[in-house]
Design a protein around this motif. Structure first.
Motif, mmCIF file in Angstrom:
data_model
loop_
_atom_site.group_PDB
_atom_site.id
_atom_site.type_symbol
_atom_site.label_atom_id
_atom_site.label_comp_id
_atom_site.label_asym_id
_atom_site.label_seq_id
_atom_site.Cartn_x
_atom_site.Cartn_y
_atom_site.Cartn_z
ATOM 1 N N LEU A 40 0.643 -1.166 0.105
ATOM 2 C CA LEU A 40 -0.014 0.106 -0.152
ATOM 3 C C LEU A 40 0.858 1.344 0.075
ATOM 4 O O LEU A 40 0.706 2.114 -0.599
ATOM 5 N N GLN A 41 1.867 1.396 0.820
ATOM 6 C CA GLN A 41 2.735 2.306 0.919
ATOM 7 C C GLN A 41 3.527 2.770 -0.613
ATOM 8 O O GLN A 41 3.574 3.702 -0.926
ATOM 9 N N ILE A 42 3.940 1.569 -1.368
ATOM 10 C CA ILE A 42 4.481 1.716 -2.566
ATOM 11 C C ILE A 42 3.595 2.286 -3.539
ATOM 12 O O ILE A 42 3.967 3.041 -4.503
ATOM 13 N N LEU A 43 2.483 1.891 -3.385
ATOM 14 C CA LEU A 43 1.314 2.256 -4.312
ATOM 15 C C LEU A 43 1.214 3.844 -4.005
ATOM 16 O O LEU A 43 0.951 4.619 -5.215
ATOM 17 N N ILE A 44 1.120 4.233 -2.696
ATOM 18 C CA ILE A 44 0.931 5.707 -2.572
ATOM 19 C C ILE A 44 2.098 6.384 -2.999
ATOM 20 O O ILE A 44 1.939 7.414 -3.583
ATOM 21 N N SER A 45 3.222 6.048 -2.996
ATOM 22 C CA SER A 45 4.496 6.796 -3.287
ATOM 23 C C SER A 45 4.427 6.745 -4.878
ATOM 24 O O SER A 45 4.815 7.849 -5.386
ATOM 25 N N PHE A 46 3.787 6.095 -5.504
ATOM 26 C CA PHE A 46 3.703 5.878 -7.179
ATOM 27 C C PHE A 46 2.547 6.900 -7.401
ATOM 28 O O PHE A 46 3.051 7.870 -8.409
ATOM 29 N N ILE A 47 1.500 6.981 -6.892
ATOM 30 C CA ILE A 47 0.399 7.778 -7.369
ATOM 31 C C ILE A 47 0.696 9.219 -6.986
ATOM 32 O O ILE A 47 0.100 10.042 -7.661
ATOM 33 N N ASP A 48 1.360 9.646 -5.770
ATOM 34 C CA ASP A 48 1.239 10.842 -5.319
ATOM 35 C C ASP A 48 2.525 11.712 -5.902
ATOM 36 O O ASP A 48 3.605 11.448 -5.839
ATOM 37 N N ARG A 49 1.998 12.441 -6.886
ATOM 38 C CA ARG A 49 2.929 13.276 -7.622
ATOM 39 C C ARG A 49 2.893 14.785 -7.325
ATOM 40 O O ARG A 49 3.521 15.652 -7.906
ATOM 41 N N HIS A 50 2.061 15.200 -6.437
ATOM 42 C CA HIS A 50 2.206 16.368 -5.999
ATOM 43 C C HIS A 50 2.223 16.612 -4.605
ATOM 44 O O HIS A 50 1.964 17.696 -3.958
#
Length: 817
Positions: free
Chosen positions: A475-485
């Motif tokens: 879940l944390q990896i997916l969050i890092s990928f999606i959070d671009r701002h």
């Protein structure tokens, strides 16, 4: 007799008389300047006499040294220095030989003053640019002697400091004299580097002690500020700054050996300081050579103590930060392969409790906390390396790391037994932590190319593992990928905030590339989010990560279709907690209710539909009054407020799908899709979490139907059974099974990932075909039986052909049951 002596003195060569005249009767009077000017003029006028002048001065100096007449020694060296500075003729080489012979004589003396005097003269000589090259001059003695002076252990601290500084200056002079002249001795040879570099590092080791003892800068003069450590650092920087591509290895290897011999990896402070000097001094395009040297040294020390390996890895981490972007070199994956190999070795060491029984002296005992420290250092270094890479290389590194994660599948075998399970779990955790470090700060404009299907499928399959720590990392990896701002830190806690404008969220319109990405992977992503919510071992951090992931998808990748699907997904979570078919614990059910309330509160304010916001706020206010245990403020507190009356909840405290569909449908959203409950598409990946796969069920149905089809009942003619016949039958059956399995996999994959329009068109075509066949069957079956003449007359008087009996018809496969 005196007349004879005077006559002999007058007959001596002029250069000897000029040399003798520069020495006063009392050495304290110093050099006779007027006579020195005459000697210099003579040397310039008759350069062929320069070598004889040097030889005669050398003879006098050696005699004065042996007689301990040190005043005359100083005068002779001063005269030599002035002659060197004034004369640049072609005969200088012979004079230099005499000069170096005198310097060597001084350096061999046990008197510190003479050693310092000789060093100062050599430094002056090193700064002179000679007009003619020298093919036979050797500096081996000077390198050895200056290195020895750098390690001086004189009893007097002041004298010891002076000798060491003289040794460093001498080495600096040797480097300046030889490094840029290809005809001179090659100073980069290992025999020289093994003496020069350790001597400089030996003096660098005392830098911190010197700083702690020194007074404040305001109380020190410029002369007092200089110490051996600072001088050694300047000399080392100058040496490394002059190093060419082919000389880096010879310059770095002595550093590694020195750190090994003096056990300087374990405190690691000095080692990091040394390699910071190296990385900032060498040319930027050579940085990757230092990295490769460190990696090779790490492999060579793979069975050393964990503290030593951790020190090397820490140095690697610092060096990677300093290195310019892309300077890791062409073999980027080899760098990460080395780090991951060391990580797996450390896991094996921690599980077995020793390095290797075949090591001389018996096995070494492993300390668990030291191996853990080494593993954390590896993970940190992996992130440091990745931060220096461009986006495309970073994406390749993530694919590489993910391919190393052991997951249960058809193509990856796992270690069996309890020890094997522990090894698999530790490897999964450490590699996912490494992947998380690499994904930190990952920025990409096109998610479709940055996260290909091969990577995303493996990552999401890990989300179905039973281990809660592994699921959290995913879940944390997916969050890092999606959070671009940079919005993820604003959703670290779950809450039903009444006005999200205080969060100052950065929201951009969904790009076309993001829309394509969500069309391809959205259902796959929703399914894993839904199945993750059903895990009994979820804790508060898991629900916070799920909330953050849903929020970031809504802001980074959402269009109207994605918003509708996310709302359906959250309502399905509410139904999951309400129906409780999976017998979830009480906390998990309350957490799902609270998670749904927090997300719907956020998405209602993002969509800015007044009726939608009103319904959400009404439900939240009703929960605040009657069921605070269904809100995040009550569930995700230090002491959660729970209730066992979850099976008797009133409809007024639940979010109603019909109401949401109605209010959003009036604002242009797809009300038909909103009113359809979300049902996850189950696949073969469910076996990771011990769920039965619908894909397997479909495969069984297809297999049973194929076995019961009439075509199977047709028997082939009998044939002779031989060994070759049996062998061929076995091979053919295996090939057929493989083809059938591949066909079934393609069908299941098509229905999972193909767009809805394509599936609808395909099914519609098959339905049309089936209807036409049924119409033909019904048309035939309702006709009257044939007349004896073989034809009948229809109502219009036209003859009809013979009708085919039903039992002779060939029906489509879809009509046979």
């Amino acid at each position: 007799m005196y007349g004879v002596c005077g006559c002999c003195g007058a007959l001596r060569p002029r250069y000897k008389r000029l040399v003798d005249n520069i020495f006063p009767e009392d050495p304290e009077d110093g050099l006779v300047k007027t006579n020195m000017e005459k000697l210099t003029f003579y040397a310039l006028s008759a350069p062929e006499k320069l070598d004889r002048i040097g030889a005669y001065l050398s003879e006098k100096l050696i005699r004065d040294v042996s007689r301990h007449r040190y005043g005359y020694v100083c005068i002779a060296m001063e005269a030599l220095d002035q002659l060197l500075m004034a004369c640049h003729c072609q005969s200088i080489n012979l004079f230099v030989e005499s000069f170096l012979k005198m310097v060597a004589k001084l350096l061999e003396s046990e008197k510190p003053d003479l050693q310092i005097l000789g060093t100062n003269s050599f430094v002056k000589f090193a700064n002179i640019e000679e007009d003619t090259p020298s093919y036979h001059r050797s500096y081996d003695f000077f390198v050895s002697r200056f290195s020895e002076m750098c390690h001086s252990s004189h009893d007097d601290a002041d004298i010891r400091t002076k000798i060491r500084m003289s040794g460093i200056k001498g080495l600096q002079g040797v480097v300046r004299k030889t490094v840029n002249d290809e005809l001179q001795a090659n100073i980069w040879d290992p025999q020289h580097m093994d003496k020069i570099v350790p001597s400089l590092l030996f003096n660098l080791q005392h830098a911190e002690e010197a700083e702690s003892r020194s007074p404040s800068p305001l109380q020190t003069t410029e002369k007092e500020k200089e110490n051996p450590a600072e001088l050694a650092e300047r000399c080392l920087r100058e040496l490394l700054g002059r190093a060419a591509y082919g000389n880096i290895k010879n310059a770095i290897k002595p550093v590694l050996i020195h750190l090994d011999n003096h056990s300087l990896w374990e405190p690691k402070t000095f080692a990091i300081h040394c390699f910071k000097i190296i990385m900032y001094s060498i040319q930027p395009q050579h940085s990757h050579l230092v990295i490769q040297q460190l990696l090779s040294h790490l492999d060579a020390n793979s069975k050393s103590a964990a503290t030593v390996r951790a020190g090397i890895v820490e140095v690697l981490s610092e060096a990677a930060v300093i290195a310019a972007s892309g300077s890791v070199g062409p073999t980027v994956l080899e760098v990460f392969n080395t780090l991951l190999r060391q990580l797996r070795l450390s896991i094996d060491y921690a599980l077995t409790g020793s390095y290797d029984c075949a090591i001389a002296g018996g096995p070494k005992i492993i300390k668990q906390h030291e191996e853990r420290m080494f593993q954390e250092a590896i993970i940190k270094t992996t992130g440091s390396f990745a931060s220096t890479l461009p986006t495309y290389q970073r994406s390749e590194v993530m694919l590489f790391i993910m391919s190393k994660v052991p997951l249960p599948s058809l193509h990856h075998s796992l270690d069996t037994g309890k020890a094997g399970e522990n090894r698999n779990r530790l490897t999964q955790v450490m590699l996912l932590k490494s992947l998380l470090q690499v994904s930190m700060g990952f920025q990409c404009s096109n998610m479709l190319t940055a996260l290909p299907s091969s990577f995303l499928d493996r990552l999401l399959s890990a989300a179905l593992m039973e281990d809660p720590e592994i699921r959290l990392f995913v879940l944390q990896i997916l969050i890092s990928f999606i959070d671009r701002h940079g919005n993820k830190h604003k959703f670290q806690t779950i809450s039903t905030i009444s006005d999200i404008s205080v969060l100052k969220l950065k929201v951009d319109k969904c790009s076309r590339q993001d829309t394509v990405f969500m069309k391809k992977h959205a259902q796959h992503l929703y399914r894993h989010i839904y199945l993750t919510c059903k895990e009994e071992t979820n804790s508060r951090v898991h629900y916070e990560a799920l909330y953050c992931l849903l929020a970031l998808i809504s802001m980074e990748l959402a269009n109207e279709e994605v918003v509708v699907d996310l709302i359906r997904l959250v309502l399905a979570m509410q139904e999951l907690a309400q129906v409780n078919e999976d017998n979830l614990p009480l906390y998990n059910r309350c957490a799902l209710y609270a998670l749904g309330a927090a997300y719907l509160n956020l998405i209602s304010q993002l969509t800015t539909v007044p009726a939608f916001c009103q319904h959400i706020h009404e439900v939240i206010e009703m929960r605040q009054k009657e069921a605070p245990y269904l809100l995040p403020e009550g569930v995700f507190a230090e002491k959660p407020r729970l209730s066992r009356n979850l099976d008797r909840l009133g409809p007024e405290i639940l979010f109603r799908q019909s109401k949401i569909s109605e209010v959003l449908g009036g604002s242009g959203y797809n009300s038909d899709r909103l009113s359809t409950p979300y049902v996850p598409q189950l696949t073969d990946e469910d076996r990771l979490s011990k769920r039965k796969s619908i894909g397997e069920t479909i495969s069984l149905q297809v297999e049973v139907e194929s076995r019961n089809s009439p075509e199977k009942e047709e028997r082939a003619p009998a044939e002779e059974i031989t060994y070759e016949t049996l062998k061929k039958a076995i091979v053919d059956s295996v090939a057929v099974e493989e083809q059938e399995r591949e066909r079934r996999r393609q069908v299941v994959e098509k229905f999972q990932k193909a767009p809805f329009e394509e599936i609808a068109a395909h099914c519609g075509a098959r339905a049309t075909l089936l209807q036409s066949k049924l119409n033909q069957i019904f048309e035939i079956t309702i006709r009257p039986p044939p007349s004896p003449s073989g034809t009948i007359t229809a109502a219009y008087g036209q003859p009809q052909g013979h009708s085919i009996p039903v039992y002779e018809m060939k029906f489509p496969d879809l009509c046979v049951y």
